[in-house]
Design an enzyme around this catalytic site. Structure first.
Site, PDB file in Angstrom:
ATOM      1  N   ARG A  46       0.851  -1.202   0.000  1.00  0.00           N
ATOM      2  CA  ARG A  46       0.000   0.000   0.000  1.00  0.00           C
ATOM      3  C   ARG A  46       0.881   1.245   0.000  1.00  0.00           C
ATOM      4  O   ARG A  46       0.590   2.238  -0.637  1.00  0.00           O
ATOM      5  CB  ARG A  46      -0.951  -0.008   1.213  1.00  0.00           C
ATOM      6  CG  ARG A  46      -1.651   1.337   1.408  1.00  0.00           C
ATOM      7  CD  ARG A  46      -2.870   1.318   2.334  1.00  0.00           C
ATOM      8  NE  ARG A  46      -2.832   0.401   3.439  1.00  0.00           N
ATOM      9  CZ  ARG A  46      -2.111   0.574   4.561  1.00  0.00           C
ATOM     10  NH1 ARG A  46      -1.384   1.657   4.736  1.00  0.00           N
ATOM     11  NH2 ARG A  46      -2.125  -0.350   5.508  1.00  0.00           N
ATOM     12  N   TYR A  98     -17.101  17.684 -13.797  1.00  0.00           N
ATOM     13  CA  TYR A  98     -17.486  16.267 -13.898  1.00  0.00           C
ATOM     14  C   TYR A  98     -18.501  15.908 -12.800  1.00  0.00           C
ATOM     15  O   TYR A  98     -18.323  16.291 -11.637  1.00  0.00           O
ATOM     16  CB  TYR A  98     -16.219  15.409 -13.786  1.00  0.00           C
ATOM     17  CG  TYR A  98     -16.483  13.931 -13.756  1.00  0.00           C
ATOM     18  CD1 TYR A  98     -16.886  13.250 -14.900  1.00  0.00           C
ATOM     19  CD2 TYR A  98     -16.336  13.197 -12.584  1.00  0.00           C
ATOM     20  CE1 TYR A  98     -17.136  11.889 -14.873  1.00  0.00           C
ATOM     21  CE2 TYR A  98     -16.577  11.833 -12.544  1.00  0.00           C
ATOM     22  CZ  TYR A  98     -16.978  11.183 -13.689  1.00  0.00           C
ATOM     23  OH  TYR A  98     -17.224   9.837 -13.655  1.00  0.00           O
ATOM     24  N   ASP A 171      -8.169  19.478 -13.680  1.00  0.00           N
ATOM     25  CA  ASP A 171      -8.468  18.113 -14.078  1.00  0.00           C
ATOM     26  C   ASP A 171      -8.177  18.038 -15.579  1.00  0.00           C
ATOM     27  O   ASP A 171      -8.905  18.605 -16.399  1.00  0.00           O
ATOM     28  CB  ASP A 171      -9.941  17.810 -13.759  1.00  0.00           C
ATOM     29  CG  ASP A 171     -10.346  16.390 -14.140  1.00  0.00           C
ATOM     30  OD1 ASP A 171      -9.716  15.811 -15.046  1.00  0.00           O
ATOM     31  OD2 ASP A 171     -11.317  15.875 -13.556  1.00  0.00           O
ATOM     32  N   LYS A 196      -9.512   7.036 -18.587  1.00  0.00           N
ATOM     33  CA  LYS A 196      -9.906   7.556 -19.887  1.00  0.00           C
ATOM     34  C   LYS A 196      -8.742   7.459 -20.875  1.00  0.00           C
ATOM     35  O   LYS A 196      -8.249   6.390 -21.115  1.00  0.00           O
ATOM     36  CB  LYS A 196     -10.435   8.982 -19.729  1.00  0.00           C
ATOM     37  CG  LYS A 196     -11.372   9.171 -18.515  1.00  0.00           C
ATOM     38  CD  LYS A 196     -12.677   8.405 -18.620  1.00  0.00           C
ATOM     39  CE  LYS A 196     -13.479   8.340 -17.321  1.00  0.00           C
ATOM     40  NZ  LYS A 196     -13.662   9.586 -16.586  1.00  0.00           N
TER      41      LYS A 196
HETATM   42  C1  LIG Z   1     -14.101  10.000 -15.336  1.00  0.00           C
HETATM   43  C2  LIG Z   1     -13.686  11.326 -14.847  1.00  0.00           C
HETATM   44  C3  LIG Z   1     -13.369  11.531 -13.497  1.00  0.00           C
HETATM   45  C4  LIG Z   1     -13.514  10.446 -12.448  1.00  0.00           C
HETATM   46  O1  LIG Z   1     -12.633   9.387 -12.659  1.00  0.00           O
HETATM   47  P1  LIG Z   1     -12.941   7.855 -12.292  1.00  0.00           P
HETATM   48  O2  LIG Z   1     -11.702   7.163 -12.765  1.00  0.00           O
HETATM   49  O3  LIG Z   1     -14.186   7.447 -13.014  1.00  0.00           O
HETATM   50  O4  LIG Z   1     -13.117   7.794 -10.808  1.00  0.00           O
HETATM   51  C5  LIG Z   1     -12.941  12.787 -13.117  1.00  0.00           C
HETATM   52  N1  LIG Z   1     -12.853  13.809 -14.013  1.00  0.00           N
HETATM   53  C6  LIG Z   1     -13.158  13.643 -15.306  1.00  0.00           C
HETATM   54  C7  LIG Z   1     -13.045  14.799 -16.240  1.00  0.00           C
HETATM   55  C8  LIG Z   1     -13.597  12.417 -15.771  1.00  0.00           C
HETATM   56  O5  LIG Z   1     -13.929  12.267 -17.058  1.00  0.00           O
END
Ligand SMILES: *Cc1c(COP(=O)(O)O)cnc(C)c1O
Length: 382
Positions: A46, A98, A171, A196
């Site tokens: 961890r 998001y 982000d 993503k």
């Molecule tokens: C999908 C997404 C998240 C969250 O991420 P997860 O891996 O689904 O927890 C945060 N910000 C954006 C812009 C996203 O597309």
């Protein structure tokens, strides 16, 4: 080394024992010590793991950061970062943040005494001033935003944020470091859902934070271990593997998006096409300065509202109707029902997310097949 080279080699020298050119997946949960406290840098998985370290080093290199810290999901990265705040602190975020991030602000942080406000920062970053409080510690944005692909000026916002002694979090999930590096424009923290584009193959849920701020990085390392929302070694390996083709994939995503946008613009029954690469996009000039290309996400609206949009999504054969984005396969979704369904309708509409909007994540299929698919679905639902 340049970006495309870093994506393949950063933090991944051949394995010193075997010469293996791919980073080994180290599954061990614990590591033998020569004597109490005499270890080779690893004690318990961890706290630290060699496969995760390679991923963190590569992500940091791609964002031009000193520190990369990996998490079990983008939301785990978000929550861990927000745990650096205290009751009474305040956060300003962009208005079409998001949905899952909004839910953390609203349903997890607010009950703990951390307040947040949503502001449209794409028209005028100066709108931040009206939302600042003496307790504002963080400004949290996405650019391009989701699903409206609004562009926010990172450099200008960084100046305003720093004048208020707060930290700017970007982000960067939609753009990826292949198209935009926020730290170079003055952002303090870059956050990713590696689920993503970074992994890119729709087979991992993961997250990461990259930054140059040493004290904050130290606190986040502590929290990564203390909270424990860490990714598995296998998931780290998959993201590391995905990163190797990130630059090539992003070029192809952008080319596919361009072809889809050009087609949609020829249709009389498409009311609106949103893509930062279009010169009628309000953020076009800024996007050209801040991003090296407009990205692979496209949003559009058809005549006929929600019923037609829903029927169209059901008719698509190459695009899958699914949430998420950034994979090799093309996806289409209805934000008002799917990704943004957890945002109260009045807030959603106030942010300009009309119920009939369709969001596309343009994948790596032949763009001609994507265009044929959209044409058939549009014709069939006319
Ligand atoms: C999908 C997404 C998240 C969250 O991420 P997860 O891996 O689904 O927890 C945060 N910000 C954006 C812009 C996203 O597309």
């Amino acid at each position: 080394m340049r970006f495309d080279t870093l994506a393949i080699h950063a933090a991944q020298p051949p394995d010193p024992q075997s010469g293996a050119v791919m980073t080994p997946i180290v599954l061990a949960s614990t590591f033998a010590q020569d004597g109490p406290g005499k270890h080779k840098g690893y004690e318990y998985a961890r706290t630290g793991n060699p496969t995760r370290n390679a991923l963190e080093g590569c992500l940091a290199a791609l964002e031009g950061a000193r520190h990369g810290i990996a998490f079990a999901s983008g939301c785990a990265a978000t929550t861990t970062l927000l745990l650096t705040l205290r009751p009474g602190d305040h956060v300003v975020c962009c208005d079409d943040v998001y949905g899952g991030t909004f839910r953390i602000f609203d349903k997890v942080l607010r009950p703990l005494g951390v307040e947040s406000d949503r502001v449209d920062l794409s028209r005028d970053v100066g709108a931040l001033r009206g939302a600042l409080r003496p307790t504002t510690r963080m400004v949290w944005i996405e650019t391009p935003t989701n699903p409206l692909l609004k562009i926010i000026d990172i450099a200008e916002l960084a100046t305003l944020t720093h004048a208020a002694s707060a930290k700017l979090v970007v982000d960067n999930t939609f753009a990826t470091p292949a198209l935009q590096r926020p730290l170079a424009f003055g952002a303090d923290v870059v956050l990713h859902s590696t689920t993503k584009y970074l992994n890119g193959h729709s087979d991992v849920v993961g997250g990461a934070i990259c930054l140059n701020d040493d004290p904050l990085a130290e606190r986040l390392r502590f929290l990564q271990n203390a909270v424990g929302a860490v990714p598995s070694p296998f998931d780290c390996y998959l993201v590391l593997r995905g990163l190797k083709t990130l630059p090539v994939r992003m070029r192809a995503h952008v080319a596919g998006a361009r072809a889809v946008v050009e087609f949609l613009r020829t249709r009389g029954d498409v009311k609106k096409v949103v893509w930062p690469g279009l010169d009628d996009h309000p953020g076009h000039a800024l996007a050209s300065r801040q991003m090296s290309a407009p990205g692979g996400m496209v949003t559009f609206e058809v005549e006929g509202g929600v019923p037609r949009a829903s029927a169209l999504l059901a008719k698509l054969r190459v695009f899958h109707c699914a949430e998420s984005l950034g994979g090799v396969e093309s996806l289409a979704e209805l934000p008002s029902v799917m990704t943004h369904g957890s945002i109260p309708p009045e807030l959603r509409r106030a942010a300009g997310i009309d119920d009939g909007l369709i969001r596309l994540s343009v994948g790596l299929e032949d763009p001609l097949d994507l265009v044929d698919d959209l044409r058939s679905a549009l014709d069939a639902t006319r």
